[in-house]
Design a protein around this motif. Structure first.
Motif, mmCIF file in Angstrom:
data_model
loop_
_atom_site.group_PDB
_atom_site.id
_atom_site.type_symbol
_atom_site.label_atom_id
_atom_site.label_comp_id
_atom_site.label_asym_id
_atom_site.label_seq_id
_atom_site.Cartn_x
_atom_site.Cartn_y
_atom_site.Cartn_z
ATOM 1 N N LEU A 87 10.380 -1.197 6.825
ATOM 2 C CA LEU A 87 8.962 -1.520 6.865
ATOM 3 C C LEU A 87 8.386 -1.356 8.271
ATOM 4 O O LEU A 87 7.296 -0.804 8.441
ATOM 5 C CB LEU A 87 8.770 -2.965 6.387
ATOM 6 C CG LEU A 87 7.337 -3.497 6.343
ATOM 7 C CD1 LEU A 87 6.499 -2.662 5.389
ATOM 8 C CD2 LEU A 87 7.326 -4.952 5.893
ATOM 9 N N LEU A 99 3.598 9.859 -2.880
ATOM 10 C CA LEU A 99 2.478 8.921 -2.791
ATOM 11 C C LEU A 99 2.394 8.146 -4.097
ATOM 12 O O LEU A 99 2.874 8.601 -5.128
ATOM 13 C CB LEU A 99 1.168 9.676 -2.554
ATOM 14 C CG LEU A 99 1.107 10.485 -1.258
ATOM 15 C CD1 LEU A 99 -0.220 11.241 -1.179
ATOM 16 C CD2 LEU A 99 1.280 9.587 -0.042
ATOM 17 N N MET A 100 1.777 6.958 -4.035
ATOM 18 C CA MET A 100 1.545 6.178 -5.249
ATOM 19 C C MET A 100 0.350 6.791 -5.978
ATOM 20 O O MET A 100 -0.756 6.816 -5.435
ATOM 21 C CB MET A 100 1.230 4.727 -4.891
ATOM 22 C CG MET A 100 2.433 3.997 -4.346
ATOM 23 S SD MET A 100 3.680 3.827 -5.627
ATOM 24 C CE MET A 100 4.336 2.255 -5.185
ATOM 25 N N PRO A 101 0.571 7.309 -7.194
ATOM 26 C CA PRO A 101 -0.493 8.057 -7.871
ATOM 27 C C PRO A 101 -1.729 7.219 -8.206
ATOM 28 O O PRO A 101 -2.832 7.747 -8.291
ATOM 29 C CB PRO A 101 0.187 8.557 -9.149
ATOM 30 C CG PRO A 101 1.369 7.695 -9.337
ATOM 31 C CD PRO A 101 1.796 7.255 -7.976
ATOM 32 N N GLN A 102 -1.537 5.907 -8.384
ATOM 33 C CA GLN A 102 -2.680 5.088 -8.807
ATOM 34 C C GLN A 102 -3.541 4.640 -7.636
ATOM 35 O O GLN A 102 -4.623 4.104 -7.842
ATOM 36 C CB GLN A 102 -2.196 3.881 -9.613
ATOM 37 C CG GLN A 102 -1.509 2.797 -8.798
ATOM 38 C CD GLN A 102 -0.028 3.032 -8.633
ATOM 39 O OE1 GLN A 102 0.418 4.174 -8.572
ATOM 40 N NE2 GLN A 102 0.747 1.969 -8.548
ATOM 41 N N LEU A 103 -3.038 4.866 -6.401
ATOM 42 C CA LEU A 103 -3.785 4.399 -5.227
ATOM 43 C C LEU A 103 -4.491 5.565 -4.543
ATOM 44 O O LEU A 103 -4.017 6.699 -4.571
ATOM 45 C CB LEU A 103 -2.832 3.730 -4.232
ATOM 46 C CG LEU A 103 -2.076 2.497 -4.742
ATOM 47 C CD1 LEU A 103 -1.107 1.997 -3.674
ATOM 48 C CD2 LEU A 103 -3.044 1.396 -5.152
ATOM 49 N N LEU A 111 -0.722 0.389 1.890
ATOM 50 C CA LEU A 111 0.390 -0.255 1.182
ATOM 51 C C LEU A 111 1.443 -0.839 2.129
ATOM 52 O O LEU A 111 1.778 -2.023 2.032
ATOM 53 C CB LEU A 111 0.996 0.730 0.182
ATOM 54 C CG LEU A 111 2.023 0.172 -0.787
ATOM 55 C CD1 LEU A 111 1.498 -1.046 -1.525
ATOM 56 C CD2 LEU A 111 2.460 1.237 -1.790
ATOM 57 N N PRO A 112 1.979 -0.031 3.085
ATOM 58 C CA PRO A 112 2.964 -0.640 3.998
ATOM 59 C C PRO A 112 2.350 -1.725 4.879
ATOM 60 O O PRO A 112 3.047 -2.668 5.281
ATOM 61 C CB PRO A 112 3.452 0.540 4.847
ATOM 62 C CG PRO A 112 2.509 1.652 4.607
ATOM 63 C CD PRO A 112 1.840 1.415 3.300
ATOM 64 N N PHE A 114 0.044 -3.868 3.869
ATOM 65 C CA PHE A 114 0.012 -5.082 3.045
ATOM 66 C C PHE A 114 1.419 -5.629 2.846
ATOM 67 O O PHE A 114 1.619 -6.840 2.782
ATOM 68 C CB PHE A 114 -0.665 -4.805 1.708
ATOM 69 C CG PHE A 114 -2.144 -4.576 1.857
ATOM 70 C CD1 PHE A 114 -2.874 -5.297 2.804
ATOM 71 C CD2 PHE A 114 -2.816 -3.679 1.050
ATOM 72 C CE1 PHE A 114 -4.232 -5.115 2.956
ATOM 73 C CE2 PHE A 114 -4.179 -3.484 1.194
ATOM 74 C CZ PHE A 114 -4.895 -4.201 2.145
ATOM 75 N N LEU A 115 2.392 -4.710 2.730
ATOM 76 C CA LEU A 115 3.782 -5.176 2.616
ATOM 77 C C LEU A 115 4.155 -5.976 3.849
ATOM 78 O O LEU A 115 4.951 -6.902 3.795
ATOM 79 C CB LEU A 115 4.729 -3.990 2.452
ATOM 80 C CG LEU A 115 4.797 -3.349 1.060
ATOM 81 C CD1 LEU A 115 5.586 -2.054 1.107
ATOM 82 C CD2 LEU A 115 5.427 -4.310 0.061
ATOM 83 N N ASP A 117 2.086 -7.812 5.423
ATOM 84 C CA ASP A 117 1.145 -8.936 5.487
ATOM 85 C C ASP A 117 0.091 -8.801 6.577
ATOM 86 O O ASP A 117 -0.336 -9.780 7.185
ATOM 87 C CB ASP A 117 1.899 -10.264 5.672
ATOM 88 C CG ASP A 117 2.587 -10.683 4.391
ATOM 89 O OD1 ASP A 117 2.119 -10.275 3.314
ATOM 90 O OD2 ASP A 117 3.599 -11.404 4.471
ATOM 91 N N ALA A 120 -6.477 -7.945 5.569
ATOM 92 C CA ALA A 120 -7.213 -6.848 4.937
ATOM 93 C C ALA A 120 -8.093 -6.090 5.921
ATOM 94 O O ALA A 120 -8.113 -4.851 5.933
ATOM 95 C CB ALA A 120 -8.037 -7.397 3.782
ATOM 96 N N ARG A 159 0.742 7.313 6.293
ATOM 97 C CA ARG A 159 1.403 6.135 5.748
ATOM 98 C C ARG A 159 2.668 5.800 6.549
ATOM 99 O O ARG A 159 2.952 4.635 6.828
ATOM 100 C CB ARG A 159 1.763 6.377 4.279
ATOM 101 C CG ARG A 159 2.434 5.198 3.616
ATOM 102 C CD ARG A 159 2.776 5.471 2.178
ATOM 103 N NE ARG A 159 3.787 6.513 2.058
ATOM 104 C CZ ARG A 159 4.254 6.969 0.892
ATOM 105 N NH1 ARG A 159 3.761 6.485 -0.248
ATOM 106 N NH2 ARG A 159 5.165 7.914 0.862
#
Lengths: 235, 415
Positions: A87, A99-103, A111-112, A114-115, A117, A120, A159
């Motif tokens: 991380l 890549l995450m297809p839904q994002l 994403l990393p 938020f992983l 913490d 925002a 990313r």
């Protein structure tokens, strides 16, 4: 110019058991990478270069030998600690972008964060900066499906840089791109390396990368066979 | 990773697969709908029946019946006038009214064209008024004054065949001294017709012809008593008086106390309700299995994504929570929708209740206006919602653990 050793690998071995047959994917590799270096490891497929990259990034554990990042022995870490190394200390770039297809592009870069913490607001600022850096300011809110291969790989690089890792590890980053786009990605990696003094290790069989590398290592059958300075060498 | 972020990610994933998500949720929705509608109707039914019984059962009126056991009918075959006198002397007893009850068919004296099947109740009119006075209102006429041998009052009939002052012929069925069944005819003068009373416990007032107990005894030469209706001085004494009567008979009679009957009924309703809900929750179990199934497929399909998450530095627990979060959202939303639909279904079924009552021929017990309103307590609501979420999470545990345990390198290679 000598700088601190950031990554060390000692006698790395990785043996896969396939039923009763043991396959040595990696058979004793030693490596030292300095801060800010751009190292290219060349090899045909099956030479063990991806396995090496996974071990260096803490995605897998060696059968024998050890990996140290900034002097920290990865073999002594628990699974959770190893996840934290992935991380915060390394960033992966893959051949198929992953890549995450839904994002959206921004969602993938965040994403990393938020992983880790990251709040925002800070994550938003950071993802904006990173997408600007890789030249995707206009495509932030597009999903991977709506991006070209080169654009997707740029998102992946952004990313990988999200949590300001010590090392970026790239596994055939140009392998799934056409020549021109591949060249752009090589250029981007070089820029990241030079402008951010970001240590980069790339494994590939793309000879073009040797032109930007500080150091080129050739691999065959799970071992290093030659080491030389790259054309862009600055050592 | 923070819980809110995990939920957000889970929600994004679910939105991407809308059709599949809805199908999975459908299982939960149907399961919860079945459970909630049955539970709401059951509770509504129980409250409705309890209310009706409470209206009919006077809390200060006890019935003493021969036979000590409702199910086996063991005990005495009949009671006597002397026993009624003894009971009347007991502490706390205000009135003890012995009655005889027979079946009869009523005709006009000189006109056989209309007849009505009713009950014939032999009772003392003064005591009847002492016990049920506040509920006895005359639609026509009034109490006979003076009471003659052939005096009679008639309970409410839906058929308007008879009026105050009419002479009626009662064709009464009884058992003669040798044990054979016999009919006897007797003529009465109706002094009054009562208004509708509704459910009135051990002594049905509607559709009954009340005649003096002495006349009833004489008609078929029978002096035994079928029931003793006891009014206590205060409802709080009902239990004690009932026990005193049981002791008096050494437990060879059945003594019905309204509050105890309602308690017993309530208990029975609770058991039935629980049983029905248990059956309905099998539907939820099926829903759980479908979640299990779909989640397993989902984990397979998303192997690569799980690999990516792990390569980016997600801990196994984060991956586990992400899948559990999806299940929890599914359970929560499915549960909410299921509760809403379940309540609607219960409402519709409740409106159909009068038809069901008439189809089963139960108007006599429930009346023709027996609408059931579903009752959904806040406890049932929360319990159903929690149940949906828990079932979903429970069945998602295995797939989620499977996802969490995936080896990242293999997961990334997965095509």
């Amino acid at each position: 110019m000598s700088s601190a050793v950031i990554l060390e690998a000692e006698n790395l071995q990785r043996i896969y058991k396939m039923g009763s047959v043991e396959v040595g994917a990696l058979r004793g590799v030693d490596l030292e990478v300095h801060h800010g270096e751009f190292v290219v490891i060349l090899g045909v497929s099956g030479s063990g270069k991806s396995t090496l990259l996974h071990l260096l990034g803490g995605l897998d554990r060696p059968t024998e030998g050890r990996v140290l990042i900034e002097g920290e022995d990865l073999s002594e870490l628990s699974d959770n600690q190893l996840a934290d190394v992935r991380l915060r200390k390394v960033g992966f770039v893959f051949r198929f972008f992953n890549l995450m297809p839904q994002l959206t592009a921004r969602g993938n870069v965040e994403l990393p964060l938020f992983l880790a913490d990251v709040p925002a607001q800070e994550a938003k600022t950071r993802s904006t900066e990173l997408l600007d850096l890789v030249g995707l300011s206009e495509r932030r809110d597009h999903r991977p499906m709506e991006l070209s291969g080169g654009e997707q790989q740029r998102v992946a690089i952004a990313r990988a840089l999200a949590n300001q890792p010590k090392i970026v590890l790239a596994d055939e980053p140009t392998g799934n791109l056409d020549t021109a786009t591949g060249a752009d990605i090589i250029q981007l990696l070089r820029e990241v390396n030079e402008e951010q003094r970001q240590t980069v290790i790339v494994v590939c069989h793309d000879q073009r990368l040797t032109s930007v590398a500080d150091r080129v290592i050739e691999m065959r059958d799970g071992q290093f066979v030659s080491k030389r300075l790259g054309k862009g060498g600055k050592m | 990773m923070k819980a809110r972020r995990i939920l957000g990610l889970a929600w994004t994933n679910m939105k991407r697969r809308k059709f599949r998500t809805s199908l999975t949720a459908l299982g939960i929705i149907i399961g919860i709908m079945a459970t909630v509608s049955i539970s709401a109707l059951g509770t509504g039914f129980r409250e409705e029946v309890s209310t009706r019984l409470l209206q009919g059962f006077e809390p200060d009126i006890i019935s003493v019946l021969p036979a000590s056991d409702l199910l086996t009918s063991w005990g005495f075959d009949y009671l006597t006038l002397y026993e009624a006198e003894d009971i009347a002397e007991m502490e706390g007893v205000e009135v003890a009214m012995p009655i005889q009850v027979r079946g009869t068919v009523l005709y006009h004296v000189d006109d056989d064209s209309n007849h009505v099947e009713t009950r014939l109740i032999g009772a003392n009119f003064t005591k009847l008024q002492q016990i049920y006075g506040h509920r006895l209102n005359f639609a026509e006429g009034g109490m006979p004054d003076p009471v003659e041998n052939n005096s009679a009052i008639l309970g409410f009939l839906s058929e308007p065949f008879f009026h105050a002052g009419d002479e009626v012929k009662a064709n009464i069925l009884f058992r003669n001294a040798t044990g054979g069944l016999e009919f006897v005819n007797h003529t009465f003068t109706l002094s009054g017709i009562l208004e509708e009373v509704g459910y009135s416990g051990a002594v049905p007032i509607d559709r009954s012809l009340f005649i003096p107990l002495e006349t009833c005894s004489e008609i078929h030469n029978y002096e035994w008593i079928d029931a003793i209706i006891v009014k206590v001085e205060d409802p709080s004494l009902a239990g004690d008086v009932a026990q005193a009567i049981r002791d008096y008979y050494f437990d060879n009679v059945l003594v019905l106390v309204p509050s105890q009957v309602i308690e017993t009924l309530d208990g029975i309703f609770n058991i039935i309700n629980l049983f029905l809900v248990a059956i309905a929750s099998i539907a939820l179990l099926v829903a759980g299995v479908s979640i299990l199934n779909i989640m397993l497929v989902s984990v397979m399909e998303r192997t690569r994504e799980i690999g990516i998450m792990k390569a980016l530095g997600a801990r196994s627990r984060t991956v586990l929570f992400q899948f559990l979060a999806e299940a929890a959202i599914l359970g929560f939303l499915g549960g909410l929708i299921g509760i809403g639909l379940g309540y609607c279904l219960a409402y519709v079924l409740g409106q159909l209740a009068p038809r069901l009552v008439s189809a089963l021929g139960l108007e006599g017990i429930f009346g023709t206006e027996f609408y059931l309103s579903p009752v959904l307590s806040i406890e049932t609501f929360l319990f159903a919602l929690a149940f949906a979420v828990v079932i979903s999470i429970l069945f998602a545990l295995y797939p989620a653990r499977k996802a969490a345990k995936l080896d990242p390198v293999r997961a990334l290679r997965y095509e």
